[in-house]
Motif scaffolding. Structure first.
Motif, short mmCIF file in Angstrom:
data_model
loop_
_atom_site.label_atom_id
_atom_site.label_comp_id
_atom_site.label_asym_id
_atom_site.label_seq_id
_atom_site.Cartn_x
_atom_site.Cartn_y
_atom_site.Cartn_z
N LYS A 90 -34.30 29.86 0.96
CA LYS A 90 -34.99 28.42 1.58
C LYS A 90 -35.96 28.91 2.92
O LYS A 90 -36.73 28.23 4.20
N SER A 135 -30.41 32.66 -1.15
CA SER A 135 -30.34 31.53 -0.71
C SER A 135 -31.21 30.96 0.91
O SER A 135 -31.69 30.20 1.16
N LEU A 183 -36.17 24.99 -5.01
CA LEU A 183 -37.07 24.86 -4.30
C LEU A 183 -38.41 25.47 -4.35
O LEU A 183 -39.54 25.59 -3.91
N HIS A 214 -39.36 28.23 2.09
CA HIS A 214 -38.96 27.06 1.40
C HIS A 214 -39.93 26.44 3.20
O HIS A 214 -39.98 25.23 3.33
N GLN A 215 -39.04 26.44 4.20
CA GLN A 215 -38.87 25.56 5.14
C GLN A 215 -39.81 25.95 6.06
O GLN A 215 -40.46 25.08 6.60
#
Length: 273
Positions: free
Chosen positions: A77, A73, A144, A80-81
């Motif tokens: 993440k 995760s 995501l 994705h960020q």
């Protein structure tokens, strides 16, 4: 030339330069894709070095033990960020201990562990890393993913045929293929992701070096496979098809890249007999 400009890929399974996952990552990068790589503690330095040497952004590298959902995760993440929704996801992770693959160490006088005696705990660790991790990664990645994302995993023909030196890992590959087709069904409709597998022939990687009789298998493949043995680049080429819009209507597929080895019923010698 496939154009992956403005696409984002997250790659699990790069160990070193010989990894199939690395060849796929390089081809994605050259096609214009933004590539993120996971690593574990003992591969971190190698992964970061390879990224630096090939012009990839090391800010998109992250620790991810695929047995740990929190690790996955945090990595996804981060991707994705920094880069945005994830278009492509590669699951190139596998591990089996000596007792799972049932081989003896070179130079050892100890007999190889017996298939019937594979320890449950060792097998479950191999299953966790090599098969269930695909389900875990997809569960974490789902929110995501970009629309029409492509998910790809790497399997091996031992899922369908007996390769004594692969033993318990073959069970993991069979399970992986089943997980793949069920995920292909799951990611339908609004989820609209496709999920496929490449069944690669025997490539001389760090991992395959642990397969008992690997060099004998390569020698046999040279004559048995109609097109001969393959290398990591052949797998990377096929992967690029799945990591492009060319495969937008392909899902649940096991794509053999093994020189045709999988179609043969008998091994042949150098004379074709």
């Amino acid at each position: 030339m496939i154009d992956n400009k403005n696409k984002v890929a997250a790659v699990f399974g790069v160990r070193n330069e010989s990894s199939i996952a690395w060849d796929i990552a390089v081809k994605l990068h050259r096609s214009g894709c933004t590539v993120a790589l996971s690593y574990v503690a003992d591969t971190k330095d190698e992964v970061l070095y390879l990224m630096e040497q090939n012009g990839m952004d090391t800010a998109l590298a992250g620790l991810a033990d695929v047995r740990n959902e929190d690790d996955i995760s945090a990595f996804l993440k981060l991707v994705h960020q920094i880069a945005g929704p994830i278009n492509y996801l590669l699951h190139g992770v596998a591990f089996g201990s000596q007792s799972v693959m049932c081989y003896s160490l070179p130079g050892s006088n100890e007999p190889a562990p017996s298939y019937i005696d594979i320890p449950f705990e060792d097998f479950m660790d191999a299953f966790n890393i090599s098969a269930y991790s695909l389900l875990r990664i997809c569960r974490v990645a789902e929110p995501l993913l970009a629309k029409n994302a492509s998910i790809l995993t790497l399997t091996y023909n031992a899922s369908q045929r007996v390769f004594p030196g692969y033993a318990g890992m073959a069970i993991c590959k069979a399970a992986l293929e089943n997980i793949m087709i069920y995920l292909a069904s799951y990611f339908r409709g609004e989820k609209s992701a496709r999920v496929n597998a490449i069944s690669a022939g025997l490539v001389m990687t760090t991992s395959s070096g642990g397969i008992f009789g690997v060099r004998k298998l390569r020698k046999m493949g040279k004559f048995t496979a109609p097109l001969g043995n393959i290398d990591a680049g052949d797998v990377g080429d096929a992967a690029l098809y799945y990591f492009s819009d060319l495969s937008k209507k392909v899902t649940g597929n096991i794509h053999y890249v093994d020189g045709g080895f999988n179609i043969m019923g008998l091994g042949v010698d150098g004379e074709g007999n």
